[in-house]
Design a protein around this motif. Structure first.
Motif, PDB file in Angstrom:
ATOM      1  N   UNK A  45       0.871  -1.429   0.326  1.00 15.64           N
ATOM      2  CA  UNK A  45      -0.110   0.097  -0.102  1.00 15.64           C
ATOM      3  C   UNK A  45       0.935   1.325  -0.174  1.00 15.64           C
ATOM      4  N   UNK A  46       0.617   2.149  -0.985  1.00 14.35           N
ATOM      5  CA  UNK A  46       1.188   3.619  -0.860  1.00 14.35           C
ATOM      6  C   UNK A  46       0.438   4.544  -0.602  1.00 14.35           C
ATOM      7  N   UNK A  47      -0.871   4.383  -0.211  1.00 11.25           N
ATOM      8  CA  UNK A  47      -1.725   5.305   0.106  1.00 11.25           C
ATOM      9  C   UNK A  47      -2.747   4.707   1.071  1.00 11.25           C
ATOM     10  N   UNK A  48      -3.590   5.431   1.768  1.00  7.83           N
ATOM     11  CA  UNK A  48      -4.726   5.121   2.778  1.00  7.83           C
ATOM     12  C   UNK A  48      -6.089   5.679   2.056  1.00  7.83           C
ATOM     13  N   UNK A  49      -7.045   4.846   2.486  1.00  7.26           N
ATOM     14  CA  UNK A  49      -8.452   5.503   2.036  1.00  7.26           C
ATOM     15  C   UNK A  49      -8.810   6.736   2.826  1.00  7.26           C
ATOM     16  N   UNK A  50      -9.860   7.407   2.367  1.00  6.36           N
ATOM     17  CA  UNK A  50     -10.377   8.337   3.368  1.00  6.36           C
ATOM     18  C   UNK A  50     -11.246   7.604   4.285  1.00  6.36           C
ATOM     19  N   UNK A  51     -10.888   7.986   5.915  1.00  6.11           N
ATOM     20  CA  UNK A  51     -11.342   7.015   6.570  1.00  6.11           C
ATOM     21  C   UNK A  51     -12.797   7.215   6.930  1.00  6.11           C
ATOM     22  N   UNK A  52     -13.477   8.382   6.936  1.00  2.43           N
ATOM     23  CA  UNK A  52     -14.821   8.799   7.207  1.00  2.43           C
ATOM     24  C   UNK A  52     -15.550   8.299   6.126  1.00  2.43           C
ATOM     25  N   UNK A  53     -15.119   7.898   4.743  1.00  2.00           N
ATOM     26  CA  UNK A  53     -16.013   7.287   3.961  1.00  2.00           C
ATOM     27  C   UNK A  53     -15.586   5.681   3.927  1.00  2.00           C
ATOM     28  N   UNK A  54     -14.698   5.268   4.678  1.00  5.38           N
ATOM     29  CA  UNK A  54     -14.295   3.868   4.701  1.00  5.38           C
ATOM     30  C   UNK A  54     -15.659   2.933   4.893  1.00  5.38           C
ATOM     31  N   UNK A  55     -16.368   3.474   5.816  1.00 12.97           N
ATOM     32  CA  UNK A  55     -17.455   2.682   6.484  1.00 12.97           C
ATOM     33  C   UNK A  55     -18.831   2.854   5.667  1.00 12.97           C
ATOM     34  N   UNK A  56     -19.500   1.991   4.966  1.00 13.01           N
ATOM     35  CA  UNK A  56     -20.607   2.317   4.352  1.00 13.01           C
ATOM     36  C   UNK A  56     -21.793   2.889   5.178  1.00 13.01           C
ATOM     37  N   UNK A  57     -22.726   3.623   4.668  1.00 13.25           N
ATOM     38  CA  UNK A  57     -23.707   4.428   5.338  1.00 13.25           C
ATOM     39  C   UNK A  57     -24.714   3.289   6.096  1.00 13.25           C
ATOM     40  N   UNK A  58     -24.924   2.146   5.298  1.00 15.09           N
ATOM     41  CA  UNK A  58     -25.928   1.015   5.976  1.00 15.09           C
ATOM     42  C   UNK A  58     -25.154   0.342   7.035  1.00 15.09           C
ATOM     43  N   UNK A  59     -23.822   0.177   7.035  1.00 17.71           N
ATOM     44  CA  UNK A  59     -22.924  -0.248   8.156  1.00 17.71           C
ATOM     45  C   UNK A  59     -23.203   0.598   9.484  1.00 17.71           C
ATOM     46  N   UNK A  60     -23.039   1.935   9.072  1.00 20.40           N
ATOM     47  CA  UNK A  60     -23.209   2.551  10.418  1.00 20.40           C
ATOM     48  C   UNK A  60     -24.539   2.764  10.906  1.00 20.40           C
ATOM     49  N   UNK A  61     -25.661   2.722  10.198  1.00 23.71           N
ATOM     50  CA  UNK A  61     -26.920   2.490  10.833  1.00 23.71           C
ATOM     51  C   UNK A  61     -27.085   1.446  11.363  1.00 23.71           C
ATOM     52  N   UNK A  62     -26.485   0.246  11.039  1.00 20.94           N
ATOM     53  CA  UNK A  62     -26.420  -0.880  11.850  1.00 20.94           C
ATOM     54  C   UNK A  62     -25.732  -0.966  13.182  1.00 20.94           C
ATOM     55  N   UNK A  63     -24.512   0.027  13.268  1.00 19.77           N
ATOM     56  CA  UNK A  63     -23.750  -0.274  14.437  1.00 19.77           C
ATOM     57  C   UNK A  63     -23.924   1.148  15.214  1.00 19.77           C
ATOM     58  N   UNK A  64     -24.805   2.150  14.697  1.00 23.82           N
ATOM     59  CA  UNK A  64     -25.204   3.147  15.702  1.00 23.82           C
ATOM     60  C   UNK A  64     -26.788   3.259  15.396  1.00 23.82           C
ATOM     61  N   UNK A  65     -27.383   2.333  16.105  1.00 25.83           N
ATOM     62  CA  UNK A  65     -28.914   2.382  15.966  1.00 25.83           C
ATOM     63  C   UNK A  65     -29.514   3.730  16.218  1.00 25.83           C
ATOM     64  N   UNK A  66     -29.124   4.513  17.358  1.00 29.85           N
ATOM     65  CA  UNK A  66     -29.605   5.660  17.884  1.00 29.85           C
ATOM     66  C   UNK A  66     -29.727   6.836  16.464  1.00 29.85           C
ATOM     67  N   UNK A  67     -28.632   6.789  15.820  1.00 32.37           N
ATOM     68  CA  UNK A  67     -28.571   7.787  14.781  1.00 32.37           C
ATOM     69  C   UNK A  67     -29.955   7.550  13.724  1.00 32.37           C
TER      70      UNK A  67
END
Length: 288
Positions: A45-67
């Protein structure tokens, strides 16, 4: 014709100087015995992904149900996340999310570090493996350490009133490794590292989580650290960390729950499963 001998003499002198530069007094090549060092291969690896876009919104909805229950603008703000402060996004990045639900607050953070070796004899992968090994040792899971989470240093000094266990100083991930305090009776929590979840009025957690352990099916090397914590008269706080290495990148996923009530106990098994699932998605994203 008077200039021909001079031209020939100059040509002979040029050949002689060239030969002398590459040969010693015995006529041998002075460069023949010079050893050559083959540099170690660079990391994948020569670069890193943008961290705040690395987790899909659908996954965040599952991990953060209160949101999901928040108004549109507030929901978007939660899902955007908060990027970690870094001065070199090609070397280290991170992002965190947090959402308050009716029953508990859940938080998530990811950190990605791209390791580069400046020693030509040491590859980036080998250097990254050293960085990963230090984290594994700090979690008490190295080959020379007994299984289960290490005794942690309590920053608030609450542990000094309990069983008097020796404290293992935390490494750079102090916010993730601040772990279980002694139980009210002064006895240790499950010595195997399992989450017993005992709070006043509760004998055990809804789902018993497996203890901290090495993971065999994630990246080149990985471990899970389960850190249930009792906060005295307040509700329990439970954190699960998954750390893995893939080539020259080391990734840390932290997933935590803080119940709203003292009588509520986090589901350690659920936290572990979701943290591992996210870590696998990140490993797949890096491999694309």
């Amino acid at each position: 014709m008077a200039y021909v001998p001079g031209v020939a003499l100059l040509a002979a002198l040029a050949v002689g100087c060239s030969a002398g530069a590459d040969s010693d007094a015995n006529g041998t090549d002075s460069k023949a015995g010079t050893p050559t060092v083959t540099p170690a291969p660079p990391g994948k690896y020569l670069t890193l992904p943008a961290p705040c876009r690395a987790v899909p919104r659908s996954t965040l909805k599952d991990l953060l149900p209160g949101a999901a229950e928040l108004p549109g603008d507030q929901q978007d703000k939660v899902f955007r996340g908060s990027a970690a402060v870094t001065y070199d996004t090609d070397r280290k990045v991170g992002c965190s999310w947090k959402a308050d639900g009716p029953n508990a607050t859940r938080s998530l953070s990811i950190d990605l570090e791209r390791v580069v070796s400046y020693d030509p004899a040491v590859s980036d992968d080998d250097r990254a493996d050293t960085v990963y090994a230090k984290k594994e040792k700090a979690a008490g899971l190295s080959a020379s350490a007994p299984p289960g989470p290490p005794d942690e240093k309590d920053k608030k000094g609450e542990a000094s009133e309990g069983s008097g266990k020796a404290k293992d100083p935390a490494d750079g991930d102090a916010d993730a490794t601040d772990s279980a305090d002694p139980s009210p009776s002064g006895s240790d929590n499950a010595s195997s590292g399992e989450s017993t979840g005992g709070t006043p009025g509760n004998s055990s957690s809804p789902e018993e989580a497996l203890p901290s352990r090495i993971l065999d099916d994630l990246g080149d090397a990985a471990f899970l650290q389960d850190l249930p914590k009792k906060a005295g008269s307040t509700a329990q706080h439970h954190t699960v960390s998954v750390v893995f290495r893939t080539s020259n990148v080391v990734v840390t996923v932290r997933y935590a729950e803080q119940p709203a009530l003292v009588t509520q106990v986090p589901d350690g098994k659920e936290l572990q499963e979701k943290a591992q699932a996210l870590a696998r998605k990140l490993a797949e994203t890096l491999s694309e």
